[in-house]
Design an enzyme around this catalytic site. Structure first.
Site, short mmCIF file in Angstrom:
data_model
loop_
_atom_site.label_atom_id
_atom_site.label_comp_id
_atom_site.label_asym_id
_atom_site.label_seq_id
_atom_site.Cartn_x
_atom_site.Cartn_y
_atom_site.Cartn_z
N SER A 55 1.02 -1.29 0.04
CA SER A 55 -0.07 -0.18 -0.08
C SER A 55 0.89 1.25 0.10
CB SER A 55 -0.85 0.02 1.28
OG SER A 55 -1.97 0.90 1.23
N ASP A 112 -9.51 -5.05 -4.71
CA ASP A 112 -9.07 -3.72 -4.29
C ASP A 112 -9.44 -2.74 -5.33
OD1 ASP A 112 -7.48 -1.77 -3.28
OD2 ASP A 112 -5.47 -2.86 -3.47
N HIS A 171 -7.77 -5.33 -0.66
CA HIS A 171 -6.59 -4.69 -0.23
C HIS A 171 -5.86 -5.18 0.97
CE1 HIS A 171 -3.91 -1.28 -0.57
NE2 HIS A 171 -4.01 -0.81 0.59
#
Length: 324
Positions: A164, A262, A294
């Site tokens: 991320s 995601d 995610h």
């Protein structure tokens, strides 16, 4: 701390709330666990200070059974959390990295960069850059020598890995290092980018139909980086005018991991497509986690797909310098 939701002026779900009096209440990523020997994986960890002036620290991991004659690859890891939550001591990251170290037989340095909004961007990037310079200092005889780096790490096998926001950081550091002082001391073999936090003002792919999540991610970024460029700031959108050319990535291998559910997946695919079509001379790989969202592997590490992802990252870290 504000406790009445009527006093909330900004709800940055699921990360934090901001109250009228300016108080910030983090609602995710605040739990911590101590380092030490993890009995399940037989991995050791300890916390160290990298930059006393700023208080930037890291958690370093190594296999318990490694000998000083056995030099291992080093993965410098940058955690996610939208630049505003989490830390190397967050239980989910601690568990995930114990598993990665055990699977890959590597040393991991998990960087505790400072968080927004108390430390506005680009503080996270500068702290992460300082961590990389700290690693590079071990090439010098008078460097700040950490014994686990000195005794167990092959500095010819350094990787940048992140999920991320951490994958975003890894990308920017790999661009910055090429012409820098640390870049002269050691080379980055590869970047492992899981569910990368890249974004943009104009929606692409599934973002077009998913207005709710598009606006949610917009709000995250605009909070941590309130620049006049908005979601087209080069820090979050690597393909706007003024962004560095991907040909400048200081590595020979990149692994891009995306998750089917995601909202960021199309940005990851776009990054991969742009990379393979660029003048960058390395080898890019892409992996898709079907049916997953995610950073699922951080929150559900015992799932079969999480284990597969860890194995893929481990294989990436073990390709060796001769293959790069």
């Amino acid at each position: 701390m504000g406790s009445d939701d009527s006093d909330v002026v900004l709800d940055l779900f699921p990360w934090l709330k901001v109250y009228k009096d300016g108080t910030i209440e983090r609602t995710a990523g605040v739990e911590v666990v101590p380092p030490g020997l993890d009995l399940e994986t037989n991995v050791l960890s300890k916390d160290i200070v990298l930059t006393p002036e700023t208080g930037v620290s890291a958690r370093i991991y190594r296999p318990n059974f490694v000998t000083k004659r056995q030099k291992l690859p080093l993965a410098v890891y940058f955690h996610g959390g939208a630049f505003c939550v989490a830390s190397p001591a967050f239980p989910n990251y601690h568990t995930s990295l114990n598993k990665l170290v055990a699977e890959a037989n590597v040393v991991v340095l998990s960087v505790g960069y400072r968080l927004s909004p108390e430390h506005p961007l680009p503080a996270a990037y500068e702290d992460s850059w300082a961590a990389l310079r700290w690693v590079a200092s071990h090439e010098e005889e008078d460097g700040q020598n950490e014994t686990w780096i000195e005794d167990y790490v092959d500095l010819d096998q350094v990787y940048l890995v992140g999920d991320s926001a951490g994958a975003n950081i890894a990308h920017h550091l790999a661009l910055r290092i090429k012409e820098s002082d640390p870049g002269q001391r050691f080379k980055i073999l590869g970047i492992g980018m899981t569910h990368s936090y890249f974004w943009g003002t104009n929606p692409i792919g599934s973002e077009v139909a998913d207005r709710f999540r598009k606006e949610m991610v917009d709000k995250w970024w605009l909070y941590v980086c309130p620049s006049d460029k908005g979601c087209d700031d080069p820090l979050i959108n690597p393909f706007v005018d003024g962004s560095p050319d991907l040909a400048g990535l200081a590595c020979r291998r990149v692994l891009v991991v995306v998750a089917e559910k995601d909202i960021l997946k199309d940005r990851g695919r776009f990054y991969y497509d742009k990379l393979v079509k660029s003048e960058w001379k390395g080898k890019a790989e892409i992996m898709e986690n079907e049916g997953e969202d995610h950073v699922f592997h951080i929150f559900n590490p015992e799932s079969d797909k999480a284990k597969s992802l860890i194995k893929r990252l481990a294989a990436f870290l073990n390709q060796g310098k001769d293959d790069c």
